[in-house]
Every structure is written in C-alpha cells, then in structure tokens.
Design a protein around this motif. Structure first.
Motif, PDB file in Angstrom:
ATOM      1  N   GLU A 198      -1.211   8.622   6.530  1.00  0.00           N
ATOM      2  CA  GLU A 198      -1.884   8.548   5.225  1.00  0.00           C
ATOM      3  C   GLU A 198      -0.920   8.670   4.051  1.00  0.00           C
ATOM      4  O   GLU A 198      -0.922   7.846   3.123  1.00  0.00           O
ATOM      5  CB  GLU A 198      -2.948   9.645   5.147  1.00  0.00           C
ATOM      6  CG  GLU A 198      -3.743   9.648   3.860  1.00  0.00           C
ATOM      7  CD  GLU A 198      -4.797  10.741   3.842  1.00  0.00           C
ATOM      8  OE1 GLU A 198      -5.649  10.700   2.937  1.00  0.00           O
ATOM      9  OE2 GLU A 198      -4.762  11.634   4.718  1.00  0.00           O
ATOM     10  N   LYS A 199      -0.072   9.692   4.063  1.00  0.00           N
ATOM     11  CA  LYS A 199       0.846   9.911   2.948  1.00  0.00           C
ATOM     12  C   LYS A 199       1.873   8.788   2.844  1.00  0.00           C
ATOM     13  O   LYS A 199       2.220   8.330   1.748  1.00  0.00           O
ATOM     14  CB  LYS A 199       1.554  11.258   3.114  1.00  0.00           C
ATOM     15  CG  LYS A 199       0.628  12.461   3.006  1.00  0.00           C
ATOM     16  CD  LYS A 199       0.007  12.552   1.614  1.00  0.00           C
ATOM     17  CE  LYS A 199      -0.855  13.798   1.500  1.00  0.00           C
ATOM     18  NZ  LYS A 199      -1.537  13.871   0.169  1.00  0.00           N
ATOM     19  N   GLU A 202       0.691   5.665   1.179  1.00  0.00           N
ATOM     20  CA  GLU A 202       0.492   5.764  -0.265  1.00  0.00           C
ATOM     21  C   GLU A 202       1.762   5.385  -1.028  1.00  0.00           C
ATOM     22  O   GLU A 202       1.726   5.203  -2.246  1.00  0.00           O
ATOM     23  CB  GLU A 202       0.078   7.192  -0.639  1.00  0.00           C
ATOM     24  CG  GLU A 202      -1.318   7.577  -0.150  1.00  0.00           C
ATOM     25  CD  GLU A 202      -1.639   9.028  -0.424  1.00  0.00           C
ATOM     26  OE1 GLU A 202      -0.761   9.748  -0.947  1.00  0.00           O
ATOM     27  OE2 GLU A 202      -2.773   9.452  -0.122  1.00  0.00           O
ATOM     28  N   ASN A 203       2.874   5.270  -0.298  1.00  0.00           N
ATOM     29  CA  ASN A 203       4.167   4.935  -0.894  1.00  0.00           C
ATOM     30  C   ASN A 203       4.348   3.417  -0.856  1.00  0.00           C
ATOM     31  O   ASN A 203       4.590   2.829   0.204  1.00  0.00           O
ATOM     32  CB  ASN A 203       5.285   5.637  -0.117  1.00  0.00           C
ATOM     33  CG  ASN A 203       6.654   5.419  -0.719  1.00  0.00           C
ATOM     34  OD1 ASN A 203       6.953   4.361  -1.254  1.00  0.00           O
ATOM     35  ND2 ASN A 203       7.498   6.441  -0.613  1.00  0.00           N
ATOM     36  N   GLU A 204       4.199   2.793  -2.002  1.00  0.00           N
ATOM     37  CA  GLU A 204       4.229   1.324  -2.071  1.00  0.00           C
ATOM     38  C   GLU A 204       5.551   0.760  -1.564  1.00  0.00           C
ATOM     39  O   GLU A 204       5.571  -0.265  -0.867  1.00  0.00           O
ATOM     40  CB  GLU A 204       3.972   0.874  -3.504  1.00  0.00           C
ATOM     41  CG  GLU A 204       3.818  -0.628  -3.652  1.00  0.00           C
ATOM     42  CD  GLU A 204       3.430  -1.034  -5.062  1.00  0.00           C
ATOM     43  OE1 GLU A 204       3.691  -2.203  -5.431  1.00  0.00           O
ATOM     44  OE2 GLU A 204       2.858  -0.190  -5.786  1.00  0.00           O
TER      45      GLU A 204
END
Length: 256
Positions: A198-199, A202-204
């Motif tokens: 998940e985390k 979130e990092n494009e």
C-alpha cells in the motif's frame, strides 16, 4: 465439456490471511466457484465479516481466528469447528509479512518473525492438510510465493529467502506427495494492491519504476490473480504439480 473442471463445488478450502488483499480475493473467488471456505486470520471482526460474505454465495464459511505463527491453534480450532465428516480438499498458504530492512540491519527478532510467518507455518499447516488428503488420495496445496523468490528485489533479504524457500518446498512436497495424488503448486505475484504494498504504491516515482520493469506496463488487479488460484484448486490442474505460476505482468522475463 471442459469448463466444469474449473468448478470447486463440493470442495472445502482453507486459506490463511483470508480477510485482506490476495487472501481475500482468493476466498471470494473460491466461494463464487462453489467451495466452502475455512477463513483464517488474526482479526476476529474481519474473519466473521468475510465468513458472512462467503455465505452470501450460498457456501459454508468456517471462522478461525489465529496468527499463523500459532499454527497449532489453527489446527486445534479447525478440528473442533468442522463437522466430523468434513475434510480439507484445498489448502492455501497465503499469510505473509515483510520487514524491509537491508541486510546490515536485520535483527534476530525480525528474522524469527518473518521466517515463522512466511515459511514455518506454511510447512506445518501443509503437513496437517496433507495428512487428511493422503487418507482420501487427493488434494491441492497452493503456496503464495512471490517474484522475490525467483529474482533479487529490493524487498528485504529475509523476505526473499522465505519466498524462494516456498518455491523449493513446493517442488519437494510435490515430489514426496505425488504418489498420494496430492498436487502442490505455488503462485508468484508481482505488485498487487495489498497491505504489504500500500505505502509503496502511493509513491508515484516507485510505481513508474515498477511499470517500466513490467512488460504489461501496469500493476496487477487482485481479480487477475484469483483466477490462477481457482485453476490450481480445481480439477483443471490435475496433471500439474511442483510448479510456480508467476502472475507478474511478464516481470520475471528480465527481473528488476
């Protein structure tokens, strides 16, 4: 003639880590395909919620609340919960964890936690299920490994070791248990939206790197993974054992 072989009607499947991510997707796919499901997870509310969702498909759901590291509790609960004539047809070792430490930083505690969750529990729960399968001379065991078990990734060395071990365990158990008509296979996912990823997703910039290393140029959808789990649990895969299906958008063609 061929499609009925993908049905899981009259099958009883057990899935660890069954309430979230990959485990949840497999649980719902199995219920939709006609299987009763033993729902195993640590969080009681989540387990009972997913059992109700299984029952909405007209299937039986059996709640088992335990951490896979306490595999003896899982076995005890299953034996006290199932009706006397029920035996397990499909066992899925899905529960897993990761701590993304580099090799210099790994601690004894991290090592033990990852090994016990990802590898030790998978072996002893497979052993338990296989004893039932041996009696009736049929059964399916499915291990959720990872592309990290096949190629080197920046996922943490201990995690990669456990996922590689699951692939090797799959081969060895398939060799030992084939004479009992027990099929042992694995699935090796790449990136799917789960609690573990998940985390990162979130990092494009990180997602762009994932896509650049994936021939299909995208992250997978959980429904695209569930079909392989149905196939390996069904009669459609009856001449297949000891294999790992990489559901990875082509990533393992050249690694990361």
């Amino acid at each position: 003639m061929y499609l009925p072989s993908f049905s899981l009607h009259n099958k009883l499947a057990a899935i660890t880590g069954a309430t979230k991510g990959i485990g949840y997707a497999i649980t719902m796919a199995y219920a939709e395909a006609g299987a009763d499901v033993i729902v195993i997870s640590r969080t009681e509310d989540d387990v009972h919620k997913v059992v109700k969702e299984v029952e909405q498909y007209g299937q039986k759901g059996y709640p088992i609340v335990a951490d896979v590291k306490d595999y003896k509790s899982i076995i005890s609960q299953i034996e006290s919960t199932l009706p006397g004539d029920e035996t397990i047809d499909v066992w899925v070792n899905n529960a897993g964890m990761n701590i993304r430490s580099n090799a210099f930083e790994v601690t004894d505690e991290e090592w033990d936690q990852i090994i016990q969750t990802n590898m030790k529990s998978a072996f002893f729960l497979s052993q338990y299920a296989a004893r039932q399968m041996k009696e009736k001379q049929e059964g399916k065991i499915i291990n959720i490994s990872s592309v990290a078990g096949h190629v080197a990734l920046r996922t943490g060395v201990v995690y990669g070791m456990t996922k590689s071990a699951l692939i090797q365990m799959t081969k060895t158990l398939a060799l030992e248990w084939g004479e009992y008509n027990i099929h042992v296979n694995a699935i090796g996912p790449w990136y799917f939206p789960t609690a573990l990823t998940e985390k990162l997703l979130e990092n494009e910039e990180y997602v762009d790197e994932i896509k650049s290393r994936t021939p299909l140029r995208r992250v997978g959808e959980l429904k695209e993974l569930a079909g392989s789990a149905v196939f390996l649990a069904s009669d459609a895969s009856n001449y297949m054992t000891g294999q790992t299906l990489f559901v990875d958008g082509g990533m393992t063609i050249y690694g990361f």
